[in-house]
Design an enzyme around this catalytic site. Sequence first.
Site, short mmCIF file in Angstrom:
data_model
loop_
_atom_site.label_atom_id
_atom_site.label_comp_id
_atom_site.label_asym_id
_atom_site.label_seq_id
_atom_site.Cartn_x
_atom_site.Cartn_y
_atom_site.Cartn_z
N LYS A 44 1.07 -0.70 0.20
CA LYS A 44 -0.49 0.05 0.28
C LYS A 44 0.57 1.26 0.15
O LYS A 44 1.66 1.66 0.13
CB LYS A 44 -0.71 -0.23 1.32
CG LYS A 44 -0.10 0.44 2.34
CD LYS A 44 -1.39 -0.07 3.46
CE LYS A 44 0.20 -0.06 5.35
NZ LYS A 44 -0.33 -1.16 5.59
N TYR A 274 15.89 30.85 6.83
CA TYR A 274 14.76 31.69 6.34
C TYR A 274 14.93 31.57 8.22
O TYR A 274 15.14 30.50 9.03
CB TYR A 274 13.92 30.62 5.96
CG TYR A 274 13.31 30.34 4.95
CD1 TYR A 274 13.06 31.99 4.56
CD2 TYR A 274 13.02 30.10 4.39
CE1 TYR A 274 12.38 32.44 3.16
CE2 TYR A 274 12.92 29.86 2.76
CZ TYR A 274 11.93 31.07 2.74
OH TYR A 274 11.53 30.93 1.02
C1 LIG Z 1 -0.04 -2.57 6.30
C2 LIG Z 1 -0.53 -2.74 6.85
C3 LIG Z 1 0.37 -4.32 7.26
C4 LIG Z 1 1.62 -4.47 7.19
O1 LIG Z 1 2.17 -3.70 8.65
P1 LIG Z 1 3.72 -3.65 8.89
O2 LIG Z 1 3.62 -2.93 10.24
O3 LIG Z 1 4.62 -2.72 7.95
O4 LIG Z 1 4.51 -5.27 8.65
C5 LIG Z 1 -0.21 -5.50 7.85
N1 LIG Z 1 -1.54 -5.39 8.40
C6 LIG Z 1 -2.39 -4.62 7.65
C7 LIG Z 1 -3.86 -4.21 8.22
C8 LIG Z 1 -1.97 -3.53 7.73
O5 LIG Z 1 -2.43 -2.40 7.51
#
Ligand SMILES: *Cc1c(COP(=O)(O)O)cnc(C)c1O
Length: 383
Positions: A44, A274
Amino acid sequence: MTITEDNNARRPTWAEIDLDALAENLRVIRERVGREVKVMAAVKADAYGHGAVPCARRLEAEGVEWFGVALPEEGIELRRVGITKPILCLGGFWEGQQKACLQQNLTPVVYRLDMIESLDRFARDAGVIADVHVKIDTGMGRLGVRADDVSQFCAALQGLRHIRVDGLMTHLAAADDPAQDDFTKGQLARFELAVEIFRERGFAPSHVHAANSAAAFAYPTARGEMVRPGATLYGFSRDVLSPNITPPRLRPVMSLHSRIMLLKTVGKREKLGYGCSFETSRESLIATIPIGYDDGYRRALSNRGRVIVGGKLAPVVGRISMDLTLIDVTDVPGVSLRDQVTLLGRHGALTITAAEVAELAGTISYEITCAISSRVPRIYANV
Ligand SMILES: *Cc1c(COP(=O)(O)O)cnc(C)c1O
């Protein structure tokens, strides 16, 4: 000077994505969890900023069994480039995306009855059975059927002829924290109970899964038939995994680089950037590099960050601005214009990890790589 046009010419600021490191991290995870456990790779958010398409292609070639995305849009992108492995949409789907999920063979996570009923209607009209994974909220409090409502939920599901519960899942809130061990065990127990209720009601989910990276490494009982690592695939560990486990040998997948665009000597007691937040304490050699907070090099790193140049660590001085950052290279022998500057990753004997940058910026590794914006081209190594 002749003016030439080169459409490929660009600012020398880039992120390198080492796909061999990604593949190696997958092997490390498999060794830890056992070959019989399937891996759903979390890709994702554009694979946490690493580029979902090239990462998914490589992971599919390496035998990953499932992919996890947040939105159906992200799943559609993967299907468009020919990814064929099952894709789970971890956030479910939005109104109007039911058809796309069915057509693109995306499996949604579901947690509301109205959502499942609408999918059932679409599946009926299309003459197909829609696979779903039901999420149980065992303590994260974010998405999922509340553990107390599982029985009732099951009963309602039994009436839906065009839905198949292919999976049951939950998400753990604190599997990285040994101090929350009781809480995590409580979550796992509530999940087990929910799975039991589904089985008693005649459901036979093929995939029961609970473990993100932290749980996959720290809670063998959470692994079940499938684990869902994200962070560890991309080589994060220090701010992801429990301090109680033997740290796995994971390799960072992303590195971030730029080049010196201007070098100048400035006098003692000159203010830089800045807000005049930095003042030189000596005559200094200051370099300007073409990267700023719009690129995701966070402003919180102003006067705190460090970069690698010429085999030395050089401090960020003054405020990071939108497109530019200043570094103090007074102590870098032989430094010159166009020298490579590494902001994240390894250069020679030195390394700057996402976890180190995150700590200085008051956040976590995930947010560091996710934040590297689309203005920064990703260059893929070992494709
Ligand atoms: C993003 C996600 C993961 C992966 O988690 P990590 O901490 O990056 O290993 C697993 N399960 C769900 C439901 C997620 O949204």
